[in-house]
Design a protein around this motif. Structure first.
Motif, short mmCIF file in Angstrom:
data_model
loop_
_atom_site.label_atom_id
_atom_site.label_comp_id
_atom_site.label_asym_id
_atom_site.label_seq_id
_atom_site.Cartn_x
_atom_site.Cartn_y
_atom_site.Cartn_z
N UNK A 1 0.42 -1.38 0.18
CA UNK A 1 0.12 -0.10 -0.29
C UNK A 1 0.61 1.25 -0.01
N UNK A 2 1.85 1.17 0.19
CA UNK A 2 2.91 2.58 -0.21
C UNK A 2 3.49 2.59 -0.77
N UNK A 3 3.70 3.99 -1.89
CA UNK A 3 3.78 4.43 -3.22
C UNK A 3 5.50 4.37 -3.46
N UNK A 4 6.09 3.88 -4.47
CA UNK A 4 7.65 4.11 -4.43
C UNK A 4 7.63 5.12 -4.68
N UNK A 5 6.88 6.74 -3.99
CA UNK A 5 8.17 7.83 -4.64
C UNK A 5 6.92 8.86 -3.34
N UNK A 6 8.37 9.88 -3.01
CA UNK A 6 7.49 10.84 -2.10
C UNK A 6 6.48 11.35 -2.35
N UNK B 1 6.65 9.29 4.95
CA UNK B 1 5.93 9.05 5.58
C UNK B 1 7.22 8.28 6.55
N UNK B 2 8.00 7.82 6.21
CA UNK B 2 9.52 6.80 6.33
C UNK B 2 10.53 7.40 5.84
N UNK B 3 10.88 8.69 5.37
CA UNK B 3 12.27 9.19 5.27
C UNK B 3 12.01 10.31 4.85
N UNK B 4 12.81 11.43 5.78
CA UNK B 4 13.15 13.14 5.67
C UNK B 4 14.20 13.45 4.44
N UNK B 5 14.84 12.53 3.76
CA UNK B 5 15.67 12.92 3.01
C UNK B 5 15.61 13.52 2.16
N UNK B 6 15.01 14.98 1.40
CA UNK B 6 15.06 14.60 0.40
C UNK B 6 15.81 14.67 -1.07
N UNK B 7 16.86 14.28 -0.72
CA UNK B 7 17.71 13.78 -1.56
C UNK B 7 17.59 12.88 -2.07
N UNK B 8 17.15 11.86 -2.02
CA UNK B 8 17.50 10.01 -2.23
C UNK B 8 15.97 9.82 -3.16
N UNK B 9 16.67 9.52 -3.92
CA UNK B 9 15.89 8.39 -5.00
C UNK B 9 15.44 7.08 -5.43
N UNK B 10 14.78 6.35 -5.63
CA UNK B 10 14.12 4.94 -5.36
C UNK B 10 15.32 4.54 -7.27
N UNK B 11 15.78 3.24 -6.81
CA UNK B 11 16.34 2.86 -7.78
C UNK B 11 15.82 1.88 -7.66
N UNK B 12 14.10 1.91 -8.62
CA UNK B 12 14.05 0.76 -9.09
C UNK B 12 12.60 0.73 -8.37
N UNK B 13 11.42 1.33 -9.09
CA UNK B 13 9.81 1.62 -8.30
C UNK B 13 9.73 -0.38 -8.37
#
Length: 204
Positions: free
Chosen positions: A14-19, A32-44
């Motif tokens: 139920x969690x989307x792979x995006x911020x 809801x899990x990460x506050x570091x806005x520099x993070x990117x998803x490597x493979x959705x």
């Protein structure tokens, strides 16, 4: 010499792979899990799928995982899923999946497929919320399936194509990184040594 790192996250159902939430559905986001806005998803990973999601703020790591360099012997990084399907697979169905099936957007590459009992799964299963739909008259089975490409909803479409509807989908590993014993919603940061970087084709 700079140090590369990545985060292994056990993404809940139920969690989307995006911020950012740019849809009108009930799914939550990674914010809801990460506050570091520099993070990117490597493979959705689809919102309705669970398991290993890799995040990094290093563009080289992201590119190495999502678009493996030709310098790395041209090997694509495999993604392994634990797939709960409706029904008991026949040898013919497993063979179809292994050879590749023809979907609307083309034929899939050959995959590695193995049927497992629940006791043979590489980790202890957690209760999904909401639970899967169960039909008492129809048995279910588990497959371990490794693919080497990233067509949209590929594993679900492949299993459905051969007559094995997917009930639950958990990503176990990506590019040699495994979910391990991470609890749902937990994450761990991994610092990459020079050997691991070389395996990924990252020049340090």
């Amino acid at each position: 010499m700079s140090t590369s790192s990545l985060i292994l996250f056990n993404k809940p159902y139920g969690v989307q792979s995006q911020f950012r939430d740019d849809s009108n559905n009930d799914h939550t986001t990674l914010s809801q899990y990460f506050t570091d806005k520099s993070l990117r998803v490597a493979g959705r990973l689809d919102a309705t799928s669970e398991g290993l999601l890799i995040l990094t703020s290093d563009g080289r790591v992201n590119k190495a995982i999502t678009h493996p360099p030709k310098a790395n012997d041209g090997h694509k990084q495999g993604k392994t899923y634990l797939v709960q399907v409706e029904g008991i697979p026949t040898p013919q169905q497993l063979s179809q999946l292994e050879k590749g099936v023809v979907l609307k957007d083309g034929k899939t590459l050959p995959a590695k497929v193995k049927q497992l009992s629940e006791d043979e799964l590489p980790m202890s299963l957690w209760q999904r919320d909401p639970p899967i739909r169960e039909r008492k008259s129809v048995p279910d089975s588990w497959l371990m399936m490794t693919i080497y490409e990233g067509k949209n909803r590929q594993v679900r479409r492949m299993s459905a194509h051969v007559g094995l509807p997917c009930l639950r989908l958990i990503r176990w590993s990506v590019a040699g990184f495994e979910l391990g014993d991470l609890e749902v919603g937990e994450f761990v940061r991994i610092h990459l040594n020079s050997e691991r970087c070389q395996q990924l084709g990252i020049m340090m």
